[in-house]
Design a protein around this motif. Sequence first.
Motif, PDB file in Angstrom:
ATOM      1  N   MET A  63      -0.728  -9.638  -0.719  1.00 59.29           N
ATOM      2  CA  MET A  63       0.228  -8.495  -0.697  1.00 59.29           C
ATOM      3  C   MET A  63       0.980  -7.670   0.735  1.00 59.29           C
ATOM      4  O   MET A  63       0.109  -8.182   1.747  1.00 59.29           O
ATOM      5  CB  MET A  63      -0.390  -7.240  -1.002  1.00 59.29           C
ATOM      6  N   LYS A  64       2.482  -8.094   0.786  1.00 59.62           N
ATOM      7  CA  LYS A  64       2.762  -7.729   2.265  1.00 59.62           C
ATOM      8  C   LYS A  64       3.198  -6.692   2.346  1.00 59.62           C
ATOM      9  O   LYS A  64       3.207  -5.774   1.250  1.00 59.62           O
ATOM     10  CB  LYS A  64       4.284  -8.586   1.672  1.00 59.62           C
ATOM     11  N   MET A  65       3.510  -6.616   3.348  1.00 56.86           N
ATOM     12  CA  MET A  65       4.070  -5.270   3.568  1.00 56.86           C
ATOM     13  C   MET A  65       5.307  -4.110   3.046  1.00 56.86           C
ATOM     14  O   MET A  65       6.335  -5.640   2.721  1.00 56.86           O
ATOM     15  CB  MET A  65       3.908  -4.182   4.980  1.00 56.86           C
ATOM     16  N   GLY A  66       5.441  -2.764   3.113  1.00 56.74           N
ATOM     17  CA  GLY A  66       6.703  -3.156   2.084  1.00 56.74           C
ATOM     18  C   GLY A  66       7.272  -3.054   0.845  1.00 56.74           C
ATOM     19  O   GLY A  66       8.360  -2.760   0.344  1.00 56.74           O
ATOM     20  N   LYS A  67       5.582  -3.257   0.216  1.00 54.13           N
ATOM     21  CA  LYS A  67       6.032  -3.722  -1.700  1.00 54.13           C
ATOM     22  C   LYS A  67       4.826  -3.055  -2.034  1.00 54.13           C
ATOM     23  O   LYS A  67       3.878  -2.419  -1.967  1.00 54.13           O
ATOM     24  CB  LYS A  67       5.433  -5.542  -2.078  1.00 54.13           C
ATOM     25  N   ASN A  68       5.477  -2.947  -3.519  1.00 50.88           N
ATOM     26  CA  ASN A  68       4.706  -2.002  -4.290  1.00 50.88           C
ATOM     27  C   ASN A  68       3.536  -3.375  -5.481  1.00 50.88           C
ATOM     28  O   ASN A  68       4.651  -3.933  -6.232  1.00 50.88           O
ATOM     29  CB  ASN A  68       5.274  -1.515  -5.303  1.00 50.88           C
ATOM     30  N   MET A 121       8.465   7.913  -2.606  1.00 56.73           N
ATOM     31  CA  MET A 121       8.655   8.482  -1.447  1.00 56.73           C
ATOM     32  C   MET A 121       7.972   7.194  -0.242  1.00 56.73           C
ATOM     33  O   MET A 121       6.978   7.596   0.839  1.00 56.73           O
ATOM     34  CB  MET A 121       7.179   9.703  -1.761  1.00 56.73           C
ATOM     35  N   THR A 122       7.589   5.356  -0.820  1.00 59.58           N
ATOM     36  CA  THR A 122       6.198   4.786   0.097  1.00 59.58           C
ATOM     37  C   THR A 122       7.434   3.593   0.465  1.00 59.58           C
ATOM     38  O   THR A 122       6.405   3.115   0.334  1.00 59.58           O
ATOM     39  CB  THR A 122       4.867   4.751  -0.556  1.00 59.58           C
ATOM     40  N   LYS A 123       8.065   4.039   0.891  1.00 62.32           N
ATOM     41  CA  LYS A 123       9.138   2.550   0.882  1.00 62.32           C
ATOM     42  C   LYS A 123       8.687   2.079   1.786  1.00 62.32           C
ATOM     43  O   LYS A 123       8.511   0.953   2.099  1.00 62.32           O
ATOM     44  CB  LYS A 123      10.194   2.760   0.982  1.00 62.32           C
TER      45      LYS A 123
END
Length: 257
Positions: A35-40, A199-201
């Motif tokens: 899992m990578k930062m900035g992803k959902n 809100m969590t981009k």
Amino acid sequence: PPQYVKNIEEIVFRNVCFQYPGTDHKVLKNVSFTMKMGKNYALVGVNGAGKTTIIKLLTGLYSDYSGEILINGRELRSYPPSEQKGIFSVVYQDFCRHALTFKENCEISDPCHKLSEEKMVKLAEQFDLVRRIESFPEGYDTLLGKTREGGVDLSGGQWQKLAMVRALLRPAKVRILDEPTASLDPKMESEIYRLFQEMTKDTLTILVSHRLGFARLADEIIVFENGKIREQGGFQRLMQKKGLFYAMYEEQRSWYQ
């Protein structure tokens, strides 16, 4: 107190196996994903498939797994507890309803730092709570719940929104929703997930639910079955594949129409 890790680039599960203490049944069987930062990310599957166990391992509730869970290339178990707590902000299905004021409920999200009242009010607006709060006798300083005299209660959905506000006020870089909206109807659940994701981009967001309407919004869906990853990919690709996710989604399609 939690120590917040400022930069989380990726979380990697590498051949992770786990069984709950006192049992012989492996709940996770050689699970590997990144899992990578900035992803959902959406973790989906029937009850008992393994998705909630992933969250329990990430948040340190259990540490006796085999394989590796790497955060920025470093094994999770090597982080001190204060840093482990500072990596994640979690809303669980059985979130707490604190008999405190609305403002105090928000302050406990990050008790070591002063609450930004401006951010609190903005989040309350985005979750459509302001009208209700402004109807209270003391506004944001009104005692919530009925356990103490003079308290004003919220509806179940409003308590859940407050739990979301609390999670968003916490400056952790990885945000997790573990079926916190299970008592809402499916359409409302999807709407709250949509708001949360908007809100969590700038964070890594992990969404867990057995209801799949929210999965449309995820960058990547990870489908668990019997402790293994059965499918993985974006919504359109998994629907075109017509495998397990497709079958699960089609079974629930009428809930969202």
